[in-house]
Write an enzyme that holds these catalytic residues in place. Structure first.
Site, mmCIF file in Angstrom:
data_model
loop_
_atom_site.group_PDB
_atom_site.id
_atom_site.type_symbol
_atom_site.label_atom_id
_atom_site.label_comp_id
_atom_site.label_asym_id
_atom_site.label_seq_id
_atom_site.Cartn_x
_atom_site.Cartn_y
_atom_site.Cartn_z
ATOM 1 N N ARG A 58 -2.513 27.288 -37.272
ATOM 2 C CA ARG A 58 -2.189 27.838 -38.592
ATOM 3 C C ARG A 58 -1.117 27.040 -39.314
ATOM 4 N NH1 ARG A 58 -2.568 32.685 -35.502
ATOM 5 N NH2 ARG A 58 -0.312 32.736 -35.546
ATOM 6 N N GLU A 95 6.868 34.008 -24.593
ATOM 7 C CA GLU A 95 7.058 35.359 -24.070
ATOM 8 C C GLU A 95 5.855 35.831 -23.260
ATOM 9 O OE1 GLU A 95 5.603 35.544 -28.336
ATOM 10 O OE2 GLU A 95 7.167 34.459 -27.288
#
Length: 170
Positions: A58, A95
């Protein structure tokens, strides 16, 4: 133009408890997409920038038109096996696991000032890796720019001492 009205919230994507910020409505509205590129251009047109870089995928959507407007080279930061020439690489932790980015060894000139661009700043892990990879390749990070920033995740703290700019901040 209020760009935030073109960001759609998708609850529980990609997993329960996550509120995903979907940029596709902005991409589907040419005036809003153009406005976002224009605003980034105005922010950086007078800055000393030698190249624009972005991590796939993106980030490319905003970095490519911005690089054209700034008349600067576009430097793609890609996943393993996607760049055909010799590369520098950097593995990093996120994460939810680990990832890796690559840059062509001739992607940036020694000392080049590089603007890194992405669609969204969350925890900052990918952009921090992008900064480290630019530096590993011999460049300098001029700034980090985003369409959307999730301020409550403190990603800009992870990117210190680099400048962080975002068009929309939640």
């Amino acid at each position: 133009m209020d760009l935030a009205q073109y960001i759609r919230d998708i609850p529980d994507f990609p997993k329960p408890g996550i509120l995903f910020k979907d940029i596709t409505p902005l991409l589907a509205e040419p005036r809003a997409f153009q406005d976002s590129i224009d605003r980034l251009y105005e922010r950086y047109r007078a800055a000393h920038i030698d190249a624009v870089a972005a991590a796939e995928a993106r980030g490319f959507l905003f970095a490519a038109p911005l690089a054209l407007r700034l008349q600067k080279p576009l430097v793609p930061l890609r996943k393993p096996g996607k760049l055909p020439y010799r590369t520098y690489s950097l593995k990093y932790e996120l994460e939810y696991g680990s990832a890796e980015l690559h840059i062509h060894i001739d992607g940036v000139s020694e000392g080049a000032r590089v603007l890194l661009v992405d669609d969204l700043l969350a925890t900052g892990g990918t952009m921090r890796a992008g900064c480290q990879l630019i530096e590993k390749a011999g460049g300098q990070v001029a700034a980090c720019a985003f369409l959307v920033e999730l301020g409550f995740l403190n990603g800009r703290d992870v990117l210190k001492p680099h400048e962080v700019f975002s068009l929309i901040r939640y």
